[in-house]
Write an enzyme that holds these catalytic residues in place. Structure first.
Site: not given
Length: 220
Positions: A10-12
């Site tokens: 979920m981390s860009a």
């Protein structure tokens, strides 16, 4: 030895690295670090990265942190040519500027807006932070006025970093770019040009978006 990437989908910033690795054609061994469960603070990970952040790349014992530095490293070492990260000083400077813009302005203004809402129990919109985020989007929309990509007319690692950020913003608020047509056009262009875009980027962005929209629903 394999190239290990400690990451969270979920981390860009983590997804920017995934996109870069795919574009340069290097295989990486994914090792999930669940920040929500505190896995980044475990002693074994702290030995690798005392800063306890993701993404973190371990290339046969050579450890690099910070997503944009990792993207540059992968493009420099494994890229088949210099299109993703040009060697020409002026062209590279422009790519670097866009990377720093993403880090310090574009994604930073978004993080300042969403972190208090998602993780600190903020129950109202901070108008000043939303204004800063709008300013950042307007800057980027202006950058794209006369060119197809972030740093010119072909895809670079600046686009890979910025699209990871932009897709996360859009998953958080689906209408966020309605007033920024150049950004919307650029997003569609990136989707068509980046290999395995959906699996490597959009899936993780959607996970973030679901969490973000749940938090936004509690805003008064």
């Amino acid at each position: 030895m394999p190239i290990d990437l400690y990451y969270m989908s979920m981390s860009a910033p983590c997804r920017a690295v995934l996109l870069t690795a795919k574009m340069v054609g290097v295989e990486i061994n994914l090792k999930t670090i669940n920040l929500m469960q505190g896995e980044h603070m475990q002693p074994e990970f702290l030995k690798i990265n005392p800063q306890h952040t993701v993404p973190c790349l371990d290339d046969s014992g050579f450890v690099v942190t910070e997503s944009r530095a990792i993207c540059a490293y992968l493009a420099n070492k494994y890229g088949k040519n210099d299109k993703l990260y040009p060697k020409d000083p002026k062209d590279r400077a422009l790519v670097d500027q866009r990377l720093y813009f993403d880090l310090g302005v574009f994604y930073a203004s978004f993080a300042d807006f969403y972190v208090p809402i998602m993780f600190r129990g903020q129950t109202s919109i901070d108008a000043s932070k939303r204004k800063k985020w709008d300013e950042a989007m307007n800057y980027f929309n202006t950058f794209l006025a006369d060119q197809e990509y972030a740093a010119g007319n072909h895809l670079t690692i600046a686009d890979l970093s910025l699209i990871a950020s932009a897709s996360t913003m859009e998953a958080f608020i689906p209408t966020i770019f309605n007033d920024y047509p150049k950004i919307k056009e650029w997003i569609e262009r990136c989707k068509s040009q980046i290999a395995d875009y959906h699996d490597l980027n959009q899936v993780g962005a959607n996970i973030f978006g679901q969490m973000g929209q749940s938090a936004l629903a509690k805003i008064q």
